[in-house]
Scaffold this active site. Structure first.
Site, short mmCIF file in Angstrom:
data_model
loop_
_atom_site.label_atom_id
_atom_site.label_comp_id
_atom_site.label_asym_id
_atom_site.label_seq_id
_atom_site.Cartn_x
_atom_site.Cartn_y
_atom_site.Cartn_z
N GLU A 103 -1.98 6.64 4.16
CA GLU A 103 -1.93 6.03 5.49
C GLU A 103 -1.96 7.19 6.48
O GLU A 103 -0.93 7.76 6.82
CB GLU A 103 -0.66 5.20 5.69
CG GLU A 103 -0.64 4.49 7.03
CD GLU A 103 0.75 4.25 7.59
OE1 GLU A 103 0.86 3.53 8.58
OE2 GLU A 103 1.73 4.80 7.05
N ASP B 73 3.11 6.85 2.83
CA ASP B 73 3.39 6.40 4.18
C ASP B 73 3.39 7.57 5.16
O ASP B 73 3.82 8.67 4.84
CB ASP B 73 4.77 5.72 4.19
CG ASP B 73 5.16 5.20 5.54
OD1 ASP B 73 4.46 4.29 6.04
OD2 ASP B 73 6.15 5.69 6.11
#
EC number: 2.4.1.18
Length: 765
Positions: free
Chosen positions: A484, A431
């Site tokens: 990401e 993330d």
């Protein structure tokens, strides 16, 4: 005994009572006297009497130096097999003496590897471990807290009193204590006293299980008792290159997929009901499903829908539901909201048995400031930078790991290995990578610190990500590591030996934004924005991209996918089907968020669950049916995935018909040479004789059409397929004369052996 020694004994005893003694082994346990005799000193706060039980004899222990330091002399080394008979509050019990067990748990090589950041299995040393010391079963506690004055184990083993179980400080800032006869299931924390006199109660950074929120204690839990049944899956996975496989991911949040009634509790194996974990204050009477219940309901659903993987939003322990799991406090534990670590292992095992891979979201970029967590852990900035210009995300209210510190980097890299080793996961999605790579991320001028070269790149984070990915693929060659990363940082998916970050997939955020911007437009205006749906092909081979429509796009007022679409209800469903079909036929692996597969209407809410009742309405059931058949088509047609990252795999037929908002292209695979023709019409205007060039003459079977009646469409199409005409267009000598339904995408497959009659007869059968 000299007066100086007596004074030392009194002072040491007082330091113990005041929780200021960092080397209790120097005073407690078996000690040899100058006379050659031995003395056993036991630390038993608030005891009335203590007896030493040795070789069947009972020796009364005295308190010459402090009321809680009991001692008795004996003629030989008593070892560690003696016991203490303790009377406290009128109640007597026997126990082994924790300070008789002096064996160092962290060996010299362990400390060396940890200090240089290369102990990939440090979790086998750190934390609370059920083990044997000298033939006695118990729990070894081990913690890194180099700046602490003292550390104690507290918990229900000692009424949370830090005076009872002070730990021994070892080299390298390691603290250890073996508590004999302690069982699994005990709640514990570490009480850390700092050099400036403050006292903190911290959960175990390496704890393998924690209490259900809002409680925050760690729980003694085993590592290696689970019986796995997925050897064939793991062996097959690690022999394959995942990039050469069809990957279609169902991203989800376990706590908001579906709820159960608190009046219908989960029943344990022994027949007792498990206390329900409330889903949310705003939904009284609802409870979270357990890992076993999710295995029974989620896995068959995902398999039926044809997804290859489940991606779980963070299931590491976290205190606040509203963080969605992205503010982690228990890095080495699956959250107890849904059950035990072994129940999560069983969930993964069941996924593998059904041919489904498991990806988890991993959050090494930041951590919360909760008092029981890593923040200011031992009275100093141990895990984070001290300077808030590089150590704090003010917008998120979180702290940033100090990647330059070897032990901190080791904590994270070993954590990555831990999840693959202990829970057999198949991949991670990292993330917020951009927040790690740039020192000025979400920071105004003057509130960030340049790197050693004067730039904004976080070189320490770069080295950490490279190390993490290198170690991951060294141990688990078939793993997925997905970034990401929302900027144009180069070489994200290049190997570390080539200077890349070492991921093997990257979310294509540019594609996502372009697609949503395009599909939110009134179809009439799309003719002026054709570049939105074609531009991604110009850069799609610069990285190994995964196309993702994630949870971030259906929250905070952005609307769910269906309600992003313009037009009336029919057009909203048609647009949704067309977007998903374009996603599945575009180069790159696929990820969609739960609810998109049936046209969820409401925004995602972590405290709610999905609108499953919508499946009773045919338009939603049609989208649901289409996604299932898209996944089936995707798996059975290698042209849609085998050469995702090779330019051979994609060829435009026509990307310039912006006046009609129509695109056409081929997907190809190099092994057998098969190929598909894809044609999409992104306006509500149908076309009855639309020419599309094709490279080879013959019959083209229509194998997929988003406008099919079974999906909720108008059922326009090409009656099963079309033979080519000798009409040159788009640089080809042959073409198809097609009917293009409104807001649709169709897939055609060339088959020179088939005729229209054969396809029509097959449809009728």
């Amino acid at each position: 005994m000299t007066s100086a020694v007596l004074d030392w004994m009194v002072q040491d005893s007082r330091r113990l009572a005041e929780c200021r003694h960092d080397h209790p082994f120097s005073l407690l346990g078996p000690q040899q006297l100058e006379s050659g005799q031995w003395v056993v000193r036991a630390w038993v706060p608030e005891a009335e009497t203590v007896e030493l039980i040795l070789d069947g004899e009972r020796l009364s222990m005295q308190t010459p130096h402090h009321p809680w330091v009991f001692e008795a002399e004996c003629s030989r080394d008593p070892g560690h097999h003696y016991k203490l008979q303790i009377r406290r509050g009128g109640i007597e019990h026997e126990q082994f003496d924790p300070w008789a067990f002096r064996h160092e748990w962290m060996g010299e090589m362990d400390r060396h590897l940890f200090a240089e950041g290369n102990h990939h299995h440090i979790w086998r040393r750190m934390g609370a471990h059920r083990c044997q010391q000298g033939g006695i079963q118990g729990v070894m506690f081990c913690l890194w807290a180099p700046n602490a004055l003292t550390v104690s184990v507290i918990g229900n083993l000692n009424s949370w009193d830090g005076r009872y179980h002070p730990m021994q400080q070892r080299l390298g800032g390691i603290w250890e204590l073996f508590v004999p006869e302690l069982e699994e299931g005990h709640f514990y924390k570490y009480e850390i006293r700092t050099q400036d006199g403050h006292c903190y109660q911290k959960a175990d950074p390496y704890g393998f299980q924690h209490e259900v929120r809002p409680d925050t204690s760690s729980i003694v839990s085993h590592l290696d008792g689970f019986q796995w049944n997925d050897d064939a899956w793991i062996n097959s996975r690690d022999r394959r290159n995942p990039l050469d496989q069809p990957i279609s991911v169902y991203e989800m949040h376990l706590g908001s997929w579906i709820h159960a009634s608190a009046d219908d509790p989960f029943i344990e194996a022994d027949g007792t009901p498990r206390p329900p974990v409330p889903a949310a204050d705003l939904k009284p009477g609802a409870r979270l499903l357990t890992y076993p219940e999710l295995a029974d309901r989620l896995i068959p659903y995902v398999k039926e829908q044809g997804f290859s993987h489940i991606e779980l939003m963070p299931i590491t322990e976290h205190p606040f539901d509203g963080s969605w799991g992205y503010q982690v406090t228990g890095w080495y534990a699956p959250t107890s909201r849904y059950g035990t670590p072994d129940e999560f292992r069983a969930f993964v095992d069941r996924c593998h048995a059904e041919g489904i891979g498991v990806i988890i979201d991993w959050v090494p970029g930041h951590f919360p400031k909760d008092s029981h967590g890593l923040a200011f852990f031992d009275g100093c900035h141990l895990y984070e930078h001290a300077d808030p210009r590089i150590g704090e995300h003010k917008e998120w209210g979180t702290l940033i790991f100090n990647y330059s510190r070897n032990e901190v980097r080791n904590f994270l890299v070993a954590n990555l290995v831990f999840w693959f080793d202990q829970f057999h996961i198949d991949g991670i999605r990292v993330d917020a990578v951009a927040s790690m790579l740039y020192r000025d991320y979400l920071r105004p001028d003057g509130e960030w610190l340049a790197n050693e070269h004067g730039g904004r790149e976080n070189t320490e984070a770069v080295r950490f990500l490279q190390q993490a990915n290198h170690v991951l693929f060294e141990h688990f060659p078939g793993a997925l590591s997905i970034a990401e990363e929302s900027t144009t940082w180069p070489m994200v998916t290049q190997p570390t030996e080539n200077g890349g970050l070492g991921f093997n997939l990257k979310w294509n955020m540019g594609w996502m934004h372009d697609m949503l911007d395009y599909f939110e437009l009134d179809p009439w205006f799309r003719q002026f924005h054709q570049n939105n749906i074609t531009f991604s092909i110009w850069y799609t081979y610069t990285e190994n991209f995964m196309l993702a429509l994630s949870h971030d796009e259906v929250v905070h007022g952005k609307s769910h996918l269906l309600h992003k679409m313009p037009g009336d209800d029919w057009q909203k469903y048609a647009n949704t089907r067309a977007l998903l079909a374009y996603m599945w036929t575009h180069p790159g692996k696929k990820t969609i968020f739960m609810g998109m597969e049936f046209g969820q209407r409401a925004e995602w809410n972590v405290w709610g669950d999905l609108q499953w009742d919508l499946l009773n309405y045919e338009p939603h059931a049609g989208v649901h049916r289409m996604v299932k058949e898209l996944n089936a088509l995707y798996k059975q047609e290698p042209a849609l995935w085998q050469d995702d990252f090779d330019q051979y795999g994609f060829q435009w037929i026509d990307c310039n018909d912006n006046r009609h908002s129509v695109i056409s292209f081929m997907r190809r695979e190099s092994t057998s040479g098969s190929w598909l023709v894809v044609v999409a019409n992104f306006t509500p205007q149908s076309h009855s004789h639309y020419k599309v060039g094709v490279p080879i003459s013959g019959f083209y079977e229509e194998i997929f059409n988003t406008d099919a009646a079974k999906y909720g469409g108008s059922n326009l199409g090409n009656l099963g397929g079309k033979p080519s005409d000798e009409w040159g267009i788009h640089g080809y000598e042959n073409s198809l004369d097609l009917c293009l339904p409104p807001l649709s995408l169709m897939v055609f497959k060339h088959d020179p052996k088939k005729s229209l009659a054969e396809v029509t007869n097959k449809e009728r059968a």
